[in-house]
Each structure stands twice: as C-alpha cells, then as structure tokens.
Write a protein that holds these residues in place. Structure first.
Motif, PDB file in Angstrom:
ATOM      1  N   TYR A   1       9.310  -8.399  -1.352  1.00 50.80           N
ATOM      2  CA  TYR A   1       8.689  -7.103  -1.940  1.00 50.80           C
ATOM      3  C   TYR A   1       9.043  -6.490  -2.238  1.00 50.80           C
ATOM      4  O   TYR A   1      10.302  -5.695  -0.721  1.00 50.80           O
ATOM      5  CB  TYR A   1       7.174  -6.740  -1.417  1.00 50.80           C
TER       6      TYR A   1
ATOM      7  N   THR B   1       0.655   4.450  -5.769  1.00 50.06           N
ATOM      8  CA  THR B   1       0.304   3.002  -5.933  1.00 50.06           C
ATOM      9  C   THR B   1      -0.414   2.388  -7.256  1.00 50.06           C
ATOM     10  O   THR B   1       0.331   1.186  -7.254  1.00 50.06           O
ATOM     11  CB  THR B   1      -0.923   2.395  -4.237  1.00 50.06           C
TER      12      THR B   1
ATOM     13  N   VAL C   1       0.864  -1.072   0.527  1.00 43.02           N
ATOM     14  CA  VAL C   1      -0.261  -0.018  -0.126  1.00 43.02           C
ATOM     15  C   VAL C   1       0.802   1.172   0.020  1.00 43.02           C
ATOM     16  O   VAL C   1       0.274   2.138  -0.090  1.00 43.02           O
ATOM     17  CB  VAL C   1      -0.769   0.417   1.159  1.00 43.02           C
TER      18      VAL C   1
ATOM     19  N   ASN D   1      -8.822   8.385   3.201  1.00 41.85           N
ATOM     20  CA  ASN D   1      -9.157   7.114   2.892  1.00 41.85           C
ATOM     21  C   ASN D   1     -10.575   6.607   3.377  1.00 41.85           C
ATOM     22  O   ASN D   1     -11.380   5.853   2.919  1.00 41.85           O
ATOM     23  CB  ASN D   1      -8.145   6.142   2.956  1.00 41.85           C
TER      24      ASN D   1
ATOM     25  N   VAL E   1      10.805  -5.911   2.103  1.00 41.30           N
ATOM     26  CA  VAL E   1      10.204  -6.529   2.410  1.00 41.30           C
ATOM     27  C   VAL E   1      11.195  -8.052   2.815  1.00 41.30           C
ATOM     28  O   VAL E   1      11.525  -8.109   1.245  1.00 41.30           O
ATOM     29  CB  VAL E   1       8.776  -6.892   2.544  1.00 41.30           C
TER      30      VAL E   1
ATOM     31  N   VAL F   1      -5.773  -3.742  -2.907  1.00 40.54           N
ATOM     32  CA  VAL F   1      -4.393  -3.228  -4.188  1.00 40.54           C
ATOM     33  C   VAL F   1      -4.393  -4.757  -5.224  1.00 40.54           C
ATOM     34  O   VAL F   1      -4.259  -4.329  -6.018  1.00 40.54           O
ATOM     35  CB  VAL F   1      -3.565  -2.761  -3.542  1.00 40.54           C
ATOM     36  N   ARG F   2      -3.899  -5.655  -4.135  1.00 38.00           N
ATOM     37  CA  ARG F   2      -4.278  -7.265  -4.517  1.00 38.00           C
ATOM     38  C   ARG F   2      -5.617  -7.429  -5.404  1.00 38.00           C
ATOM     39  O   ARG F   2      -5.534  -7.645  -7.069  1.00 38.00           O
ATOM     40  CB  ARG F   2      -4.345  -8.280  -3.342  1.00 38.00           C
TER      41      ARG F   2
ATOM     42  N   PRO G   1      -4.494  -3.293   1.084  1.00 36.56           N
ATOM     43  CA  PRO G   1      -3.725  -4.525   0.993  1.00 36.56           C
ATOM     44  C   PRO G   1      -4.619  -5.396   0.120  1.00 36.56           C
ATOM     45  O   PRO G   1      -4.323  -5.713  -1.147  1.00 36.56           O
ATOM     46  CB  PRO G   1      -2.978  -5.073   1.861  1.00 36.56           C
TER      47      PRO G   1
ATOM     48  N   PRO H   1       2.506   3.891  -1.177  1.00 41.39           N
ATOM     49  CA  PRO H   1       2.405   5.165  -2.416  1.00 41.39           C
ATOM     50  C   PRO H   1       3.845   5.461  -2.919  1.00 41.39           C
ATOM     51  O   PRO H   1       4.120   5.635  -4.239  1.00 41.39           O
ATOM     52  CB  PRO H   1       1.510   6.754  -1.821  1.00 41.39           C
TER      53      PRO H   1
ATOM     54  N   ARG I   1       2.499   1.966  -9.576  1.00 41.00           N
ATOM     55  CA  ARG I   1       2.986   0.822  -9.031  1.00 41.00           C
ATOM     56  C   ARG I   1       3.372  -0.312  -9.492  1.00 41.00           C
ATOM     57  O   ARG I   1       3.200  -1.342 -10.244  1.00 41.00           O
ATOM     58  CB  ARG I   1       4.074   0.392  -7.721  1.00 41.00           C
TER      59      ARG I   1
END
Lengths: 76, 255
Positions: free
Chosen positions: B14, B35, A61, B234, A69, B193-194, B190, A63, B38
């Motif tokens: 990641y 986001t 998430v 949000n 990670v 986003v997925r 999350p 931005p 990306r």
C-alpha cells in the motif's frame, strides 16, 4: 510454515501526529516519538517492528497518507 | 528476514495513490477530509476513470481540494458545486463529474442547488462530508449540528427551541426520484474506510451507467472545532453523531 511479515515506512516529516494509526493497528506496532519533526509534531514510528503483519490498516486510516506498507512471506 | 529487508518494491502492499499530489494537506491533524480525498482518488484510479474525471471543489475547509487531488478540478462559489457540476456534465456527458462538499456548503448555503440537482437527476456524484460544524471559519453552528452540541455560536449547546432542528439532508435527498444511490459512511476506522470506499465505488459505477445522481455522505470529525484530540473526537463521533446519523446504505437502485 511460511509466515507473513510486514513493514511500514512512515514519512516522519509529513506526519501530523494525530495518533489515529495507533488505534487502527491490531498488533500495537506504532508508537509516538518523544522528539518532534520539522512541523513541531510528535511523529509516529514503528516501535515493535517484529509484530508488524503488513495489514495496511494504519495506512488506510492515515488522513495524510504518509504510511507505505510492505509485506513478504518469511520462512520460519 | 528483518524489518528493513521487507522494504522492497516487490513487497509493496500500500502506498498513497499518485492521484493525490505531494502537497501537504491543509487539514488539521486527524481530520477525516484527508482520508476521504484519498479514498475518492483510489476509487477513481481503480475504476480507471481518474484521467477522465472533473471534480468540483467547494468552499470550506476543502476549498483547496484542487491542490490535493491530482485530477482536473474546478472551483465553485459557496454551495454552488452541484450547479457547476450540472453544467460541466451537460457539456461533457462522457466525463465522470463529482462534487466534494462539506455540510456548511451542501446543507446550508447550497441546499437549493443540492436538492434541485438531485431532483433533476443530474448524472453526477456528490460526496458530502458532514462534521456537524463550520470548521473553516471557527467552529460555528451548522444546520447539521446535533441538539445540545456546543459550538462557538451555541456555547451552551444547540437549543432546538430557538435554533431549530438539525437537518438530515441525506435522508431528504434519498426521497427524490432523480437519485439512484444514497449512502452514509465514515472514515475513522479501517473497517469504515473500506465500506466508505465501496460506497463511493458504487456511486461512480452507477454514474458511468447513467443512473442519475449518486450521493455519498461521510460522517467525519472536526477535532479542532469540537475542541478535542483526534482520537477523542472519533470516539465522540461514534457515541453522538452515529445515533443521529446512522451509517449504511439509504437508497440502492432496484435490480
């Protein structure tokens, strides 16, 4: 039993301090620093390092994509 | 094993894709644009299409998308990205072509180009970021601004009587026969986003199968324009934007 442990690296100079990653973390690893980075933002940093599971939710998430990670199996 | 010991290349799970440049994004803290950029690049990388893709940058906050997406890009005049994409795709039918547009670009000045490109069924992908406001120019009312929503040009809230109704252009586009896939997603959690990534992936896959126009809307926040913190914006988006712009697939190709 092997346990999965995670670690995150936050590029503190690139962080804009939006705090979106805080809400995304299921184990509340991330906190905001009281000091500021070169841009004047309070940056995010992993405070409760032991709790990190390496789920990558924060990185997904973010931005600005400043979080990297890592995850490894650790013998308990 | 301690935290620092886990940070090794072999444990990497990641990291930001190399198809995003290292330039600092020009977006406000917490903006969904970063986001969305990306995940679009991640999808192209996963599909192995990134080297063979031409993106069309819009006018608006994301006007500098070509500085951030590390692929071939072209800049279009305001609202004309689908027209430019049409030309690019017809010259290079084997390239993957997509436009990346905001709501001021796609749903206001570019409405004609959007609708006609979709109606012709041009084999392109349109990624539409809807934050219900003209973010770049100072938070003016856009066609997508919600009824009663405050903006710098509707300081008492959008009055439908005098200012008209918000435009659900995604539903409009879904009715056109040239369009094969229409989906509305978000990128603030999350899970979202997925799901958004999956929708973008489907869109690009259908483009490679020459199924016609594919259209993915991403409902996003504009914390600066809405005068909120990123986290508040949000939440506001979930409470106010999602009831009017419900998430999910709107049109999927028949199997």
């Amino acid at each position: 039993m092997a346990k999965v442990k995670g670690a995150i690296v936050i590029d503190k100079e690139a962080c804009k301090g939006c705090e979106v990653c805080l809400a995304a973390c299921p184990t509340n690893v991330i906190s905001m620093a009281s000091e500021v980075n070169g841009k004047g933002y309070n940056f995010a940093y992993p405070e409760l390092k032991e709790e990190c599971t390496g789920c990558a939710n924060c990185a997904i998430v973010c931005p600005d994509g400043v979080i990297t990670v890592y995850r490894a199996k650790v013998e308990a | 094993m301690v935290f620092e010991d886990i940070i090794k290349t072999e444990n990497l799970v990641y990291k930001k894709t190399s198809f995003m440049t290292d330039n600092t994004l020009s977006y406000c803290p917490g903006c969904g644009h970063g986001t969305a950029h990306r995940i679009t690049m991640e999808v192209l990388e996963e599909l192995g299409l990134a080297e063979n893709t031409i993106g069309i940058a819009p006018v608006g906050c994301s006007v500098l998308a070509y500085d951030f997406m590390n692929i071939d890009m072209q800049q279009a005049a305001h609202g004309r990205a689908p027209a430019v994409a049409t030309g690019v795709k017809r010259c290079w039918p084997d390239k993957t072509v997509f436009t990346y547009q905001g709501d001021g670009d796609l749903a206001a000045i570019g409405t004609a180009e959007t609708i006609h490109a979709c109606n012709r069924g041009e084999n392109i992908t349109i990624i539409f970021i809807n934050n219900g406001i003209y973010g770049m120019t100072g938070g003016q009312m856009a066609p997508t601004t919600l009824p009663g929503m405050r903006s710098s040009t509707s300081p008492y809230g959008r009055d439908v009587e005098t200012m008209g109704n918000p435009l659900r252009i995604t539903e409009l586009v879904a009715q056109l026969p040239g369009v094969s896939f229409v989906s509305r997603q978000a990128v603030h959690t999350p899970r979202n986003v997925r799901k958004a990534k999956k929708a973008i992936k489907t869109a690009f896959e259908l483009q490679t199968q020459k199924k016609g126009t594919t259209f993915v809307e991403i409902v996003s926040n504009c914390n600066s324009g809405w005068k909120m913190t990123p986290v508040q914006s949000n939440q506001w988006m979930e409470e106010n934007m999602f009831p009017f712009y419900p998430l999910g697939d709107i049109k999927v190709p028949e199997k």
